[in-house]
Structure formats: C-alpha cells, structure tokens
Design a protein around this motif. Sequence first.
Motif, PDB file in Angstrom:
ATOM      1  N   GLU A  12       1.026  -1.208  -0.082  1.00 43.63           N
ATOM      2  CA  GLU A  12      -0.050  -0.039   0.571  1.00 43.63           C
ATOM      3  C   GLU A  12       0.288   1.427   0.139  1.00 43.63           C
ATOM      4  O   GLU A  12       0.248   2.160  -0.938  1.00 43.63           O
ATOM      5  CB  GLU A  12      -1.380  -0.075   1.228  1.00 43.63           C
ATOM      6  CG  GLU A  12      -1.700  -1.321   1.054  1.00 43.63           C
ATOM      7  CD  GLU A  12      -2.987  -1.129   1.795  1.00 43.63           C
ATOM      8  OE1 GLU A  12      -2.310  -0.470   3.404  1.00 43.63           O
ATOM      9  OE2 GLU A  12      -3.423  -1.905   2.404  1.00 43.63           O
ATOM     10  N   MET A  13       2.175   1.474   0.457  1.00 42.64           N
ATOM     11  CA  MET A  13       2.998   2.364   0.487  1.00 42.64           C
ATOM     12  C   MET A  13       3.141   2.718  -0.671  1.00 42.64           C
ATOM     13  O   MET A  13       3.875   3.244  -1.237  1.00 42.64           O
ATOM     14  CB  MET A  13       4.198   1.762   1.532  1.00 42.64           C
ATOM     15  CG  MET A  13       3.512   2.777   2.956  1.00 42.64           C
ATOM     16  SD  MET A  13       4.352   2.348   4.730  1.00 42.64           S
ATOM     17  CE  MET A  13       6.162   3.060   4.168  1.00 42.64           C
ATOM     18  N   VAL A  14       3.404   1.776  -1.523  1.00 42.55           N
ATOM     19  CA  VAL A  14       4.721   2.042  -3.093  1.00 42.55           C
ATOM     20  C   VAL A  14       3.187   2.446  -3.406  1.00 42.55           C
ATOM     21  O   VAL A  14       3.737   3.033  -4.684  1.00 42.55           O
ATOM     22  CB  VAL A  14       4.446   0.184  -3.407  1.00 42.55           C
ATOM     23  CG1 VAL A  14       5.580   0.465  -4.566  1.00 42.55           C
ATOM     24  CG2 VAL A  14       6.084  -0.321  -2.063  1.00 42.55           C
ATOM     25  N   ALA A  15       2.048   1.962  -3.354  1.00 46.56           N
ATOM     26  CA  ALA A  15       1.285   2.554  -4.733  1.00 46.56           C
ATOM     27  C   ALA A  15       1.444   3.862  -4.248  1.00 46.56           C
ATOM     28  O   ALA A  15       0.993   4.102  -4.789  1.00 46.56           O
ATOM     29  CB  ALA A  15      -0.263   1.913  -3.986  1.00 46.56           C
ATOM     30  N   LEU A  16       1.037   4.474  -2.815  1.00 43.37           N
ATOM     31  CA  LEU A  16       0.215   5.695  -2.241  1.00 43.37           C
ATOM     32  C   LEU A  16       2.011   6.216  -2.858  1.00 43.37           C
ATOM     33  O   LEU A  16       1.433   7.600  -3.669  1.00 43.37           O
ATOM     34  CB  LEU A  16       0.813   5.764  -1.376  1.00 43.37           C
ATOM     35  CG  LEU A  16       0.566   7.124  -0.421  1.00 43.37           C
ATOM     36  CD1 LEU A  16      -0.804   7.774  -0.861  1.00 43.37           C
ATOM     37  CD2 LEU A  16       0.730   7.083   0.666  1.00 43.37           C
ATOM     38  N   LEU A  17       3.147   6.714  -3.236  1.00 43.97           N
ATOM     39  CA  LEU A  17       4.249   6.689  -4.130  1.00 43.97           C
ATOM     40  C   LEU A  17       4.318   6.963  -5.032  1.00 43.97           C
ATOM     41  O   LEU A  17       4.620   7.864  -5.681  1.00 43.97           O
ATOM     42  CB  LEU A  17       5.521   5.458  -3.293  1.00 43.97           C
ATOM     43  CG  LEU A  17       6.510   6.480  -3.479  1.00 43.97           C
ATOM     44  CD1 LEU A  17       6.800   8.015  -3.040  1.00 43.97           C
ATOM     45  CD2 LEU A  17       7.557   5.510  -3.784  1.00 43.97           C
ATOM     46  N   GLY A  18       3.819   5.933  -5.289  1.00 44.75           N
ATOM     47  CA  GLY A  18       3.377   5.380  -7.326  1.00 44.75           C
ATOM     48  C   GLY A  18       2.563   7.350  -7.463  1.00 44.75           C
ATOM     49  O   GLY A  18       2.777   7.634  -8.227  1.00 44.75           O
ATOM     50  N   VAL A  19       1.270   6.871  -6.791  1.00 44.93           N
ATOM     51  CA  VAL A  19       0.693   8.507  -6.723  1.00 44.93           C
ATOM     52  C   VAL A  19       1.412   9.733  -6.913  1.00 44.93           C
ATOM     53  O   VAL A  19       0.779  10.063  -6.719  1.00 44.93           O
ATOM     54  CB  VAL A  19      -0.920   8.183  -5.970  1.00 44.93           C
ATOM     55  CG1 VAL A  19      -2.069   9.220  -5.950  1.00 44.93           C
ATOM     56  CG2 VAL A  19      -1.592   6.473  -6.278  1.00 44.93           C
ATOM     57  N   LEU A  20       1.485   9.764  -5.468  1.00 46.38           N
ATOM     58  CA  LEU A  20       2.770  10.689  -5.114  1.00 46.38           C
ATOM     59  C   LEU A  20       3.680  11.539  -6.076  1.00 46.38           C
ATOM     60  O   LEU A  20       4.006  12.573  -6.830  1.00 46.38           O
ATOM     61  CB  LEU A  20       3.349  10.651  -3.914  1.00 46.38           C
ATOM     62  CG  LEU A  20       2.499  10.657  -2.644  1.00 46.38           C
ATOM     63  CD1 LEU A  20       3.617  10.663  -1.546  1.00 46.38           C
ATOM     64  CD2 LEU A  20       1.695  11.628  -2.194  1.00 46.38           C
ATOM     65  N   VAL A  21       4.284  10.447  -6.848  1.00 43.02           N
ATOM     66  CA  VAL A  21       5.043  10.742  -7.932  1.00 43.02           C
ATOM     67  C   VAL A  21       4.778  11.222  -8.932  1.00 43.02           C
ATOM     68  O   VAL A  21       4.719  11.837  -9.738  1.00 43.02           O
ATOM     69  CB  VAL A  21       6.404   9.203  -8.110  1.00 43.02           C
ATOM     70  CG1 VAL A  21       6.832   9.656  -9.731  1.00 43.02           C
ATOM     71  CG2 VAL A  21       7.021   9.581  -6.771  1.00 43.02           C
ATOM     72  N   GLY A  22       3.327  10.768  -9.294  1.00 40.14           N
ATOM     73  CA  GLY A  22       2.780  11.573 -10.305  1.00 40.14           C
ATOM     74  C   GLY A  22       1.995  12.552 -10.308  1.00 40.14           C
ATOM     75  O   GLY A  22       2.000  13.359 -11.383  1.00 40.14           O
ATOM     76  N   CYS A  23       1.484  13.094  -8.959  1.00 43.93           N
ATOM     77  CA  CYS A  23       1.023  14.079  -8.494  1.00 43.93           C
ATOM     78  C   CYS A  23       2.437  15.156  -8.112  1.00 43.93           C
ATOM     79  O   CYS A  23       2.334  15.827  -8.957  1.00 43.93           O
ATOM     80  CB  CYS A  23       0.746  14.462  -7.028  1.00 43.93           C
ATOM     81  SG  CYS A  23      -0.685  13.761  -6.865  1.00 43.93           S
ATOM     82  N   ILE A  24       4.177  14.488  -8.110  1.00 41.82           N
ATOM     83  CA  ILE A  24       5.065  15.702  -8.453  1.00 41.82           C
ATOM     84  C   ILE A  24       5.164  15.617  -9.786  1.00 41.82           C
ATOM     85  O   ILE A  24       5.433  17.417  -9.872  1.00 41.82           O
ATOM     86  CB  ILE A  24       6.070  14.926  -7.457  1.00 41.82           C
ATOM     87  CG1 ILE A  24       6.242  15.162  -6.102  1.00 41.82           C
ATOM     88  CG2 ILE A  24       6.977  15.696  -7.463  1.00 41.82           C
ATOM     89  CD1 ILE A  24       6.504  14.230  -5.067  1.00 41.82           C
ATOM     90  N   VAL A  25       5.484  14.861 -10.626  1.00 37.94           N
ATOM     91  CA  VAL A  25       5.899  15.017 -11.921  1.00 37.94           C
ATOM     92  C   VAL A  25       4.189  16.340 -12.888  1.00 37.94           C
ATOM     93  O   VAL A  25       4.670  16.670 -13.631  1.00 37.94           O
ATOM     94  CB  VAL A  25       5.537  14.214 -12.685  1.00 37.94           C
ATOM     95  CG1 VAL A  25       5.479  14.124 -14.190  1.00 37.94           C
ATOM     96  CG2 VAL A  25       6.559  13.223 -12.655  1.00 37.94           C
ATOM     97  N   SER A  26       3.556  16.045 -12.455  1.00 37.21           N
ATOM     98  CA  SER A  26       2.205  16.954 -13.475  1.00 37.21           C
ATOM     99  C   SER A  26       2.083  17.725 -12.678  1.00 37.21           C
ATOM    100  O   SER A  26       1.964  18.813 -13.129  1.00 37.21           O
ATOM    101  CB  SER A  26       0.502  16.501 -12.405  1.00 37.21           C
ATOM    102  OG  SER A  26       0.175  14.384 -12.758  1.00 37.21           O
ATOM    103  N   ILE A  27       2.389  18.461 -11.159  1.00 41.83           N
ATOM    104  CA  ILE A  27       2.591  19.804 -10.781  1.00 41.83           C
ATOM    105  C   ILE A  27       3.455  20.352 -11.556  1.00 41.83           C
ATOM    106  O   ILE A  27       3.672  21.686 -11.707  1.00 41.83           O
ATOM    107  CB  ILE A  27       2.917  20.059  -8.969  1.00 41.83           C
ATOM    108  CG1 ILE A  27       1.814  19.035  -8.259  1.00 41.83           C
ATOM    109  CG2 ILE A  27       3.296  21.190  -8.752  1.00 41.83           C
ATOM    110  CD1 ILE A  27       1.859  18.886  -6.626  1.00 41.83           C
ATOM    111  N   GLY A  28       5.324  19.851 -12.125  1.00 47.38           N
ATOM    112  CA  GLY A  28       5.845  19.918 -12.231  1.00 47.38           C
ATOM    113  C   GLY A  28       5.512  20.499 -13.853  1.00 47.38           C
ATOM    114  O   GLY A  28       6.747  21.483 -14.391  1.00 47.38           O
ATOM    115  N   LYS A  29       4.564  19.715 -14.586  1.00 45.01           N
ATOM    116  CA  LYS A  29       4.213  20.090 -15.803  1.00 45.01           C
ATOM    117  C   LYS A  29       3.747  21.664 -16.034  1.00 45.01           C
ATOM    118  O   LYS A  29       4.107  22.326 -16.803  1.00 45.01           O
ATOM    119  CB  LYS A  29       4.331  19.013 -16.494  1.00 45.01           C
ATOM    120  CG  LYS A  29       4.651  17.983 -16.774  1.00 45.01           C
ATOM    121  CD  LYS A  29       3.665  16.994 -17.509  1.00 45.01           C
ATOM    122  CE  LYS A  29       4.777  15.843 -17.713  1.00 45.01           C
ATOM    123  NZ  LYS A  29       3.838  14.325 -18.153  1.00 45.01           N
ATOM    124  N   VAL A  30       2.127  21.826 -15.196  1.00 45.72           N
ATOM    125  CA  VAL A  30       1.894  22.796 -14.757  1.00 45.72           C
ATOM    126  C   VAL A  30       2.633  23.992 -13.819  1.00 45.72           C
ATOM    127  O   VAL A  30       2.310  24.749 -14.773  1.00 45.72           O
ATOM    128  CB  VAL A  30       0.670  22.215 -13.569  1.00 45.72           C
ATOM    129  CG1 VAL A  30      -0.391  23.545 -13.438  1.00 45.72           C
ATOM    130  CG2 VAL A  30      -0.663  21.668 -13.563  1.00 45.72           C
TER     131      VAL A  30
END
Length: 93
Positions: A12-30
């Motif tokens: 579950e922590m790995v899955a959450l980390l994957g979501v967080l990384v995706g959010c960080i990448v999206s924020i960088g693109k924005v």
Amino acid sequence: MGISEIITLVSEMVALLGVLVGCIVSIGKVMSGTKCLLRSEMLRIYYRHQDTGEIRQYEYENFVYLYEAYKKLKGNSFIDKVYAEVKKFKVIT
C-alpha cells in the motif's frame, strides 16, 4: 503484526508513493506551462510597446505582477533583461 500484514502495508505504501510521484510530475508540468504562459504574455506586452517606449500604467502594473509570479516559479534570467527594459518605459496614466 504478522508478515502478511507487513507485506500488505508495504504494498500500500508503494502504491501511495506511485500516486505521489505522479502528482509531483504533474505539478512540475503545470508549473512549466504556467511559466511559458507568463513569459509569453510579458513578451507580448514588451513587443507591443517597444517601439514607442511608452506603456499604460495598468499594463505596467500587470507586467510587474506577471514578472513576480514568473520569478517565483524560478523563471530564467532572459525575462530579467526584458523587465529591465520595461522599467525604463515612460508610464502613461
């Protein structure tokens, strides 16, 4: 806590980390897109008034707000030169 519970928790922590990384990448693109839009608007204002060296007060104030936002997003120094030139324009009230 048993081994199966630990494995579940880790997965579950790995899955959450994957979501967080995706959010960080999206924020960088924005942020990158926002910088591009800010830079584009500042250049549009600059080139519109470059020939006359005059700018209306509200446009000058808007340019300053755009510049400040651009720099907070860690925009490059190219716009610093444009900003220095705009500051020399005659402001018309």
